[in-house]
Design a protein around this motif. Sequence first.
Motif, PDB file in Angstrom:
ATOM      1  N   LEU A   1      41.980 -17.803  64.213  1.00 31.62           N
ATOM      2  CA  LEU A   1      42.611 -16.537  63.856  1.00 31.62           C
ATOM      3  C   LEU A   1      42.977 -15.799  65.137  1.00 31.62           C
ATOM      4  O   LEU A   1      42.105 -15.450  65.940  1.00 31.62           O
ATOM      5  CB  LEU A   1      41.651 -15.693  63.013  1.00 31.62           C
ATOM      6  N   VAL A   2      44.269 -15.554  65.346  1.00 33.24           N
ATOM      7  CA  VAL A   2      44.716 -14.959  66.611  1.00 33.24           C
ATOM      8  C   VAL A   2      45.259 -13.543  66.428  1.00 33.24           C
ATOM      9  O   VAL A   2      45.446 -12.827  67.419  1.00 33.24           O
ATOM     10  CB  VAL A   2      45.790 -15.836  67.290  1.00 33.24           C
ATOM     11  N   CYS A   3      45.497 -13.128  65.198  1.00 34.47           N
ATOM     12  CA  CYS A   3      46.060 -11.804  64.951  1.00 34.47           C
ATOM     13  C   CYS A   3      45.799 -11.429  63.498  1.00 34.47           C
ATOM     14  O   CYS A   3      45.723 -12.311  62.622  1.00 34.47           O
ATOM     15  CB  CYS A   3      47.566 -11.818  65.232  1.00 34.47           C
ATOM     16  N   CYS A   4      45.645 -10.144  63.245  1.00 35.57           N
ATOM     17  CA  CYS A   4      45.524  -9.697  61.860  1.00 35.57           C
ATOM     18  C   CYS A   4      45.981  -8.249  61.753  1.00 35.57           C
ATOM     19  O   CYS A   4      46.040  -7.512  62.745  1.00 35.57           O
ATOM     20  CB  CYS A   4      44.095  -9.851  61.340  1.00 35.57           C
ATOM     21  N   PHE A   5      46.320  -7.854  60.549  1.00 33.46           N
ATOM     22  CA  PHE A   5      46.660  -6.472  60.234  1.00 33.46           C
ATOM     23  C   PHE A   5      46.600  -6.325  58.726  1.00 33.46           C
ATOM     24  O   PHE A   5      46.410  -7.310  57.993  1.00 33.46           O
ATOM     25  CB  PHE A   5      48.031  -6.064  60.787  1.00 33.46           C
ATOM     26  N   ARG A   6      46.742  -5.099  58.253  1.00 34.66           N
ATOM     27  CA  ARG A   6      46.631  -4.869  56.817  1.00 34.66           C
ATOM     28  C   ARG A   6      47.727  -3.922  56.343  1.00 34.66           C
ATOM     29  O   ARG A   6      48.248  -3.107  57.106  1.00 34.66           O
ATOM     30  CB  ARG A   6      45.251  -4.305  56.468  1.00 34.66           C
ATOM     31  N   PHE A   7      48.078  -4.049  55.063  1.00 36.60           N
ATOM     32  CA  PHE A   7      49.086  -3.208  54.436  1.00 36.60           C
ATOM     33  C   PHE A   7      48.447  -2.403  53.308  1.00 36.60           C
ATOM     34  O   PHE A   7      47.727  -2.958  52.467  1.00 36.60           O
ATOM     35  CB  PHE A   7      50.193  -4.068  53.809  1.00 36.60           C
TER      36      PHE A   7
ATOM     37  N   VAL B   1      54.737   1.819  52.958  1.00 33.89           N
ATOM     38  CA  VAL B   1      53.563   0.989  53.217  1.00 33.89           C
ATOM     39  C   VAL B   1      52.998   1.376  54.576  1.00 33.89           C
ATOM     40  O   VAL B   1      53.734   1.593  55.540  1.00 33.89           O
ATOM     41  CB  VAL B   1      53.884  -0.525  53.161  1.00 33.89           C
ATOM     42  N   GLU B   2      51.678   1.525  54.603  1.00 34.26           N
ATOM     43  CA  GLU B   2      50.993   1.811  55.859  1.00 34.26           C
ATOM     44  C   GLU B   2      50.501   0.500  56.456  1.00 34.26           C
ATOM     45  O   GLU B   2      49.808  -0.277  55.797  1.00 34.26           O
ATOM     46  CB  GLU B   2      49.808   2.741  55.623  1.00 34.26           C
ATOM     47  N   MET B   3      50.885   0.249  57.702  1.00 32.37           N
ATOM     48  CA  MET B   3      50.415  -0.935  58.412  1.00 32.37           C
ATOM     49  C   MET B   3      49.335  -0.493  59.390  1.00 32.37           C
ATOM     50  O   MET B   3      49.561   0.402  60.197  1.00 32.37           O
ATOM     51  CB  MET B   3      51.576  -1.609  59.145  1.00 32.37           C
ATOM     52  N   GLY B   4      48.166  -1.110  59.300  1.00 27.65           N
ATOM     53  CA  GLY B   4      47.061  -0.664  60.134  1.00 27.65           C
ATOM     54  C   GLY B   4      46.187  -1.780  60.644  1.00 27.65           C
ATOM     55  O   GLY B   4      46.321  -2.945  60.259  1.00 27.65           O
ATOM     56  N   ARG B   5      45.292  -1.380  61.541  1.00 30.69           N
ATOM     57  CA  ARG B   5      44.298  -2.273  62.143  1.00 30.69           C
ATOM     58  C   ARG B   5      44.945  -3.509  62.783  1.00 30.69           C
ATOM     59  O   ARG B   5      44.376  -4.597  62.779  1.00 30.69           O
ATOM     60  CB  ARG B   5      43.267  -2.703  61.101  1.00 30.69           C
ATOM     61  N   PHE B   6      46.140  -3.325  63.335  1.00 27.81           N
ATOM     62  CA  PHE B   6      46.813  -4.443  63.989  1.00 27.81           C
ATOM     63  C   PHE B   6      46.066  -4.808  65.266  1.00 27.81           C
ATOM     64  O   PHE B   6      45.774  -3.950  66.099  1.00 27.81           O
ATOM     65  CB  PHE B   6      48.256  -4.083  64.316  1.00 27.81           C
TER      66      PHE B   6
ATOM     67  N   SER C   1      46.479   7.718  52.472  1.00 29.36           N
ATOM     68  CA  SER C   1      46.591   6.796  53.606  1.00 29.36           C
ATOM     69  C   SER C   1      45.484   7.011  54.628  1.00 29.36           C
ATOM     70  O   SER C   1      44.875   8.089  54.709  1.00 29.36           O
ATOM     71  CB  SER C   1      47.954   6.963  54.293  1.00 29.36           C
ATOM     72  N   TYR C   2      45.253   5.986  55.433  1.00 32.83           N
ATOM     73  CA  TYR C   2      44.314   6.089  56.556  1.00 32.83           C
ATOM     74  C   TYR C   2      44.787   7.149  57.537  1.00 32.83           C
ATOM     75  O   TYR C   2      44.002   7.967  58.033  1.00 32.83           O
ATOM     76  CB  TYR C   2      44.212   4.723  57.239  1.00 32.83           C
ATOM     77  N   SER C   3      46.083   7.178  57.819  1.00 32.39           N
ATOM     78  CA  SER C   3      46.636   8.107  58.809  1.00 32.39           C
ATOM     79  C   SER C   3      46.409   9.558  58.424  1.00 32.39           C
ATOM     80  O   SER C   3      46.303  10.428  59.305  1.00 32.39           O
ATOM     81  CB  SER C   3      48.133   7.858  58.982  1.00 32.39           C
ATOM     82  N   ALA C   4      46.337   9.846  57.132  1.00 32.12           N
ATOM     83  CA  ALA C   4      46.188  11.223  56.674  1.00 32.12           C
ATOM     84  C   ALA C   4      44.853  11.830  57.074  1.00 32.12           C
ATOM     85  O   ALA C   4      44.681  13.049  56.995  1.00 32.12           O
ATOM     86  CB  ALA C   4      46.366  11.285  55.162  1.00 32.12           C
TER      87      ALA C   4
ATOM     88  N   PHE D   1      54.824   2.771  58.168  1.00 32.15           N
ATOM     89  CA  PHE D   1      54.205   3.744  59.062  1.00 32.15           C
ATOM     90  C   PHE D   1      52.772   3.337  59.390  1.00 32.15           C
ATOM     91  O   PHE D   1      52.202   2.420  58.797  1.00 32.15           O
ATOM     92  CB  PHE D   1      54.229   5.153  58.443  1.00 32.15           C
ATOM     93  N   GLY D   2      52.197   4.036  60.356  1.00 34.12           N
ATOM     94  CA  GLY D   2      50.817   3.777  60.746  1.00 34.12           C
ATOM     95  C   GLY D   2      50.477   4.511  62.029  1.00 34.12           C
ATOM     96  O   GLY D   2      51.232   5.363  62.506  1.00 34.12           O
TER      97      GLY D   2
END
Length: 243
Positions: A59-65, A96-101, A77-80, A133-134
């Motif tokens: 596993l070299v990369c991950c993120f979540r939607f 869609v919030e993209m996070g934890r990249f 959202s997490y950002s809020a 966003f994120g």
Amino acid sequence: MAGLMKARYVAVVARTQNEIIAAQRLRHLAFKGCDGLDADGFDDLCTHILVKDRKTDQLVCCFRFLPLNSGSDIAKSYSAQYYELSALQDFEGTMVEMGRFCIHPDVQDPDILRVAWAAMTAYVDDNNVELLFGCSSFKGTDAKEYFDAFAMLRDRHIAPKRWLPRVKAPNVFRFASRLRRKPDLKQAQLRMPPLLRTYLMMGGWVSDHAVVDEHMNTLHVFTGLEIKAIPPARKRLLRAMSA
């Protein structure tokens, strides 16, 4: 999103709890520099994307939607937690919030980011997303290291007034109003996080302040990308990568 392959890497949706735990381990390693699990209550609500090395299965990369039906859901959202986002409540399209990249700290290959963006593009197209966003993070909490990058953001990439996030977090760096310097553009690009650099190349915008996040040991800016604003040539390139 089906498995998406480009050269050495493949992007897939996490299907099992063990795969999500693997992502949490990678996040902790990338953010904290040691073994552990980076987990929160948003993980159960999100779709997790994993980028793996096809040869080694590493596993070299991950993120979540986190999908939201419209701006009326922005408070979920997490950002809020960190930004006052009431201006975006009027956004009518799917978001869609993209996070934890994160990318594995021991793996340096630009193809990883390309595959990640291809996966993001496929998700956006499959779900008719109109706003991505994120929070885009700078490593560490010393703003002085990133003055040129913040000065460039101030001059070129502040959010449209109608969507501009306001201050909510107790500890912020108000770079748009307080930073007084002309940016060295070369240094700005060198200090800009790769993910944020890609957002900006596609027409993304940021908040006028950075949140000082001591827990994550980062400075982060709210980042938005209206899909309709992406230049047509870049849209074609991204869709070719995700095909």
